[in-house]
Design an enzyme around this catalytic site. Sequence first.
Site, PDB file in Angstrom:
ATOM      1  N   GLU A 109      51.270  43.629  25.235  1.00 33.64           N
ATOM      2  CA  GLU A 109      51.257  44.076  23.836  1.00 33.64           C
ATOM      3  C   GLU A 109      52.016  45.370  23.649  1.00 33.64           C
ATOM      4  O   GLU A 109      52.681  45.561  22.629  1.00 33.64           O
ATOM      5  CB  GLU A 109      49.815  44.263  23.355  1.00 33.64           C
ATOM      6  N   VAL A 110      51.889  46.270  24.598  1.00 35.41           N
ATOM      7  CA  VAL A 110      52.569  47.564  24.511  1.00 35.41           C
ATOM      8  C   VAL A 110      53.670  47.598  25.565  1.00 35.41           C
ATOM      9  O   VAL A 110      53.402  47.480  26.767  1.00 35.41           O
ATOM     10  CB  VAL A 110      51.581  48.727  24.723  1.00 35.41           C
ATOM     11  N   ASP A 157      41.421  52.881  27.832  1.00 30.33           N
ATOM     12  CA  ASP A 157      41.859  51.887  26.856  1.00 30.33           C
ATOM     13  C   ASP A 157      41.007  52.036  25.594  1.00 30.33           C
ATOM     14  O   ASP A 157      39.789  52.172  25.656  1.00 30.33           O
ATOM     15  CB  ASP A 157      41.711  50.476  27.439  1.00 30.33           C
ATOM     16  N   ILE A 158      41.664  51.981  24.439  1.00 31.25           N
ATOM     17  CA  ILE A 158      40.967  52.161  23.160  1.00 31.25           C
ATOM     18  C   ILE A 158      40.044  50.975  22.871  1.00 31.25           C
ATOM     19  O   ILE A 158      39.114  51.099  22.070  1.00 31.25           O
ATOM     20  CB  ILE A 158      42.012  52.358  22.029  1.00 31.25           C
ATOM     21  N   HIS A 173      52.229  49.639  32.132  1.00 30.20           N
ATOM     22  CA  HIS A 173      50.906  50.213  32.351  1.00 30.20           C
ATOM     23  C   HIS A 173      50.112  49.324  33.298  1.00 30.20           C
ATOM     24  O   HIS A 173      50.207  48.100  33.247  1.00 30.20           O
ATOM     25  CB  HIS A 173      50.150  50.421  31.040  1.00 30.20           C
ATOM     26  N   ASN A 204      50.134  43.307  32.714  1.00 30.02           N
ATOM     27  CA  ASN A 204      50.656  42.258  31.845  1.00 30.02           C
ATOM     28  C   ASN A 204      52.149  42.511  31.637  1.00 30.02           C
ATOM     29  O   ASN A 204      52.552  43.641  31.337  1.00 30.02           O
ATOM     30  CB  ASN A 204      49.919  42.268  30.505  1.00 30.02           C
ATOM     31  N   HIS A 240      46.408  48.296  34.096  1.00 38.25           N
ATOM     32  CA  HIS A 240      45.005  48.338  33.659  1.00 38.25           C
ATOM     33  C   HIS A 240      44.121  48.451  34.900  1.00 38.25           C
ATOM     34  O   HIS A 240      44.340  47.748  35.899  1.00 38.25           O
ATOM     35  CB  HIS A 240      44.604  47.049  32.953  1.00 38.25           C
TER      36      HIS A 240
HETATM   37  P1  AMP Z   1      48.717  45.049  27.217  1.00 35.57           P
HETATM   38  O1  AMP Z   1      48.214  43.846  26.476  1.00 35.57           O
HETATM   39  O2  AMP Z   1      48.646  44.901  28.709  1.00 35.57           O
HETATM   40  O3  AMP Z   1      50.071  45.487  26.716  1.00 35.57           O
HETATM   41  O4  AMP Z   1      47.677  46.189  26.919  1.00 35.57           O
HETATM   42  C1  AMP Z   1      47.849  47.187  25.977  1.00 35.57           C
HETATM   43  C2  AMP Z   1      46.545  47.904  25.877  1.00 35.57           C
HETATM   44  O5  AMP Z   1      46.752  49.128  25.198  1.00 35.57           O
HETATM   45  C3  AMP Z   1      45.455  47.145  25.113  1.00 35.57           C
HETATM   46  O6  AMP Z   1      44.362  46.882  25.995  1.00 35.57           O
HETATM   47  C4  AMP Z   1      45.073  48.107  23.983  1.00 35.57           C
HETATM   48  O7  AMP Z   1      43.692  48.120  23.735  1.00 35.57           O
HETATM   49  C5  AMP Z   1      45.572  49.442  24.511  1.00 35.57           C
HETATM   50  N1  AMP Z   1      45.945  50.412  23.498  1.00 35.57           N
HETATM   51  C6  AMP Z   1      46.745  50.224  22.423  1.00 35.57           C
HETATM   52  N2  AMP Z   1      46.862  51.363  21.709  1.00 35.57           N
HETATM   53  C7  AMP Z   1      46.114  52.288  22.360  1.00 35.57           C
HETATM   54  C8  AMP Z   1      45.824  53.659  22.126  1.00 35.57           C
HETATM   55  N3  AMP Z   1      46.320  54.334  21.083  1.00 35.57           N
HETATM   56  N4  AMP Z   1      45.010  54.303  22.987  1.00 35.57           N
HETATM   57  C9  AMP Z   1      44.492  53.648  24.058  1.00 35.57           C
HETATM   58  N5  AMP Z   1      44.727  52.364  24.331  1.00 35.57           N
HETATM   59  C10 AMP Z   1      45.524  51.684  23.499  1.00 35.57           C
END
Ligand code: AMP
Length: 120
Positions: free
Chosen positions: A94-95, A30-31, A99, A86, A101
């Site tokens: 968010e994405v 995770d970034i 995924h 999530n 975590h």
């Molecule tokens: P979620 O809130 O479960 O959708 O988590 C999305 C996660 O993706 C967050 O913890 C972000 O920090 C991570 N994220 C977003 N963009 C990137 C990226 N380019 N590389 C790695 N992690 C990312």
Amino acid sequence: MSDCVFCKIIAGKIPCNKVYEDEDIFAFHDISPAAPVHFMIVPKQHLASLAEADASHQALLGKLLLKAGELARAQGATDGFRTIINTGRVGGQEVYHLHVHILGGPQPIGPMIGPRGITK
Ligand code: AMP
């Protein structure tokens, strides 16, 4: 799907700190880590969230979870870890590419929800 950041990472169009890859799944750090060990395992196939999964994804979902322990140990989470998926607006996603975590560290990472819990 073409705007999906995780699809771009899987395709090598956006750099990442890769943890693992095979024909079905991809894992990367995770970034914005929330624990000493924090990476995500994703399916290579675009699937927006767990809410969109159906019976055709059963084996894939199993594979995502089965890989978690092995990868967590390899990353240094040797005495346990937390998995978080999530899902959707209420779940804080968010994405929109499914995924898992994986969070951990040498020390316990604390309660799942903050001390105040969920407020109304
Ligand atoms: P979620 O809130 O479960 O959708 O988590 C999305 C996660 O993706 C967050 O913890 C972000 O920090 C991570 N994220 C977003 N963009 C990137 C990226 N380019 N590389 C790695 N992690 C990312």
